[in-house]
Design a protein around this motif. Structure first.
Motif, short mmCIF file in Angstrom:
data_model
loop_
_atom_site.label_atom_id
_atom_site.label_comp_id
_atom_site.label_asym_id
_atom_site.label_seq_id
_atom_site.Cartn_x
_atom_site.Cartn_y
_atom_site.Cartn_z
N MET A 151 0.84 -1.20 0.00
CA MET A 151 0.00 0.00 0.00
C MET A 151 0.87 1.24 0.00
N SER A 152 0.57 2.18 -0.85
CA SER A 152 1.35 3.41 -0.94
C SER A 152 0.98 4.37 0.16
N GLN A 153 1.75 5.42 0.29
CA GLN A 153 1.46 6.43 1.30
C GLN A 153 0.09 7.05 1.13
N PRO A 154 -0.36 7.42 -0.10
CA PRO A 154 -1.71 7.92 -0.25
C PRO A 154 -2.75 6.93 0.23
N GLY A 155 -2.45 5.62 0.09
CA GLY A 155 -3.36 4.59 0.58
C GLY A 155 -3.52 4.67 2.09
N PHE A 156 -2.47 5.00 2.81
CA PHE A 156 -2.56 5.16 4.25
C PHE A 156 -3.44 6.36 4.61
N ALA A 157 -3.33 7.43 3.83
CA ALA A 157 -4.15 8.62 4.07
C ALA A 157 -5.62 8.29 3.89
N VAL A 158 -5.93 7.48 2.87
CA VAL A 158 -7.31 7.06 2.62
C VAL A 158 -7.83 6.24 3.80
N SER A 159 -7.00 5.33 4.31
CA SER A 159 -7.39 4.50 5.45
C SER A 159 -7.64 5.37 6.68
N PHE A 160 -6.82 6.40 6.86
CA PHE A 160 -6.98 7.30 8.01
C PHE A 160 -8.34 8.00 7.97
N VAL A 161 -8.66 8.59 6.83
CA VAL A 161 -9.92 9.33 6.70
C VAL A 161 -11.11 8.38 6.74
N ALA A 162 -11.03 7.27 6.01
CA ALA A 162 -12.13 6.31 5.97
C ALA A 162 -12.41 5.74 7.36
N GLY A 163 -11.36 5.43 8.11
CA GLY A 163 -11.53 4.92 9.46
C GLY A 163 -12.17 5.93 10.38
N GLY A 164 -11.75 7.19 10.26
CA GLY A 164 -12.33 8.24 11.09
C GLY A 164 -13.80 8.44 10.82
N VAL A 165 -14.18 8.46 9.56
CA VAL A 165 -15.59 8.62 9.18
C VAL A 165 -16.42 7.45 9.71
N ALA A 166 -15.91 6.23 9.53
CA ALA A 166 -16.63 5.05 9.99
C ALA A 166 -16.78 5.05 11.51
N GLY A 167 -15.71 5.38 12.23
CA GLY A 167 -15.76 5.38 13.68
C GLY A 167 -16.72 6.40 14.25
N ALA A 168 -16.68 7.61 13.73
CA ALA A 168 -17.58 8.66 14.19
C ALA A 168 -19.03 8.29 13.92
N SER A 169 -19.28 7.70 12.76
CA SER A 169 -20.65 7.32 12.39
C SER A 169 -21.23 6.30 13.36
N VAL A 170 -20.49 5.23 13.60
CA VAL A 170 -21.02 4.15 14.43
C VAL A 170 -21.15 4.57 15.89
N ASP A 171 -20.19 5.31 16.41
CA ASP A 171 -20.23 5.70 17.82
C ASP A 171 -21.40 6.63 18.12
N LEU A 172 -21.69 7.54 17.22
CA LEU A 172 -22.79 8.49 17.44
C LEU A 172 -24.14 7.82 17.22
N ILE A 173 -24.24 6.94 16.23
CA ILE A 173 -25.51 6.27 15.96
C ILE A 173 -25.90 5.33 17.10
N LEU A 174 -24.93 4.62 17.65
CA LEU A 174 -25.21 3.60 18.66
C LEU A 174 -24.97 4.08 20.09
#
Length: 274
Positions: A1-24
């Protein structure tokens, strides 16, 4: 995985985490109150189920973002052939490393959130200030060891099982799983892991809610588990197991499904911008 791939994982993980924690969040409040030493009703019952949500809102994005950044980096660093028998071990090590790093952000947020959940009349910032005044920075990290000891076994079950189910489903249909299929795999893996790690979650809750200076506040997981066993027996060790399993199963569906979807979308945007 390239460095931009890590940036995508960072943002995607943050969005997913915030969504689930607030919903539940309401289910998490109910689970915390069921595990509280004063009992469900005295801890607030069904009243003020959004108490402590500001702490979650602040901590969710960076917590999940750092977890997935670490998880994907360690998987890349330990990369082996997809058919290798070491693949589950790779996923376990990556998940464990992710939890250790993410807990540096998660624990302070969790301490404030859980105290607000069992004291709905107190404001989140007031609870945060009281912790700093009475216990200092160390107070915000009370339960760090117990949280890590809960999260690592949980991740050792959830993530290898999630990856295995995705690989199995992909093999059966002869193409990569869709985000909703990843979400289904995440729901099953999360619910299963939640049930078997509930005693560790009970210990973590008791340590975080204990009064400063008490024996439980010392942060020893075994002592906390023994205290629960003596006062409530084996049922006490699984207090809140149903809302925990329900919230984490549903959370796994949203969290891991949203992560896959966000990761896919962000990857496409990145490729188009190059």
């Amino acid at each position: 995985m390239s460095q931009p791939g890590f940036a995508v994982s960072f943002v995607a993980g943050g969005v997913a985490g915030a969504s689930v924690d607030l919903i539940l969040f309401p289910l998490d409040t109910i689970k915390t109150r069921l595990q509280s030493p004063q009992g469900f009703k005295k801890a607030g019952g069904f009243r003020g189920i959004y108490a402590g949500v500001p702490s979650t809102a602040i901590g969710s994005f960076p917590n999940a973002a750092v977890f997935f950044l670490t998880y994907e980096y360690v998987k890349w660093f330990l990369h082996t052939a997809s058919s290798s028998c070491w693949m589950p071990t790779q996923h376990m090590l990556a998940a464990s490393a992710g939890e250790v790093v993410a807990c540096l952000i998660r624990v302070p947020s969790e301490v404030v959130k859980q105290r607000a959940q069992v004291s709905a009349s107190s404001r989140t910032f007031q609870i945060f200030s009281n912790i700093l005044h009475e216990e200092g920075i160390q107070g915000l990290y009370r339960g760090y060891k117990s949280t890590v000891l809960r999260e690592i076994p949980f991740s050792l079950v959830q993530f290898p099982l999630w990856e295995y189910l995705k690989a199995l489903w992909s093999w059966r249909q002869d193409h990569a799983v869709d985000s909703w299929q990843s979400a289904v795999c995440g729901a099953f893996a999360g619910g299963f892991a939640a049930v078997i790690t509930t005693p560790l979650d009970v210990a973590k809750t008791r340590i975080m809610l204990a009064k400063a200076g008490s024996s439980t506040a010392g942060g020893k997981v075994l002592s906390a588990l023994q205290g629960v066993w003596r006062s409530q027996g084996p049922t006490g060790l699984f207090a809140g197991v149903l809302p925990r399993a329900a919230s984490i199963s549903l959370g796994g569906f949203i969290f891991l499904g949203a992560y896959e979807q966000a990761h896919s979308m962000l990857s496409r945007v990145h490729r188009k911008s190059r």
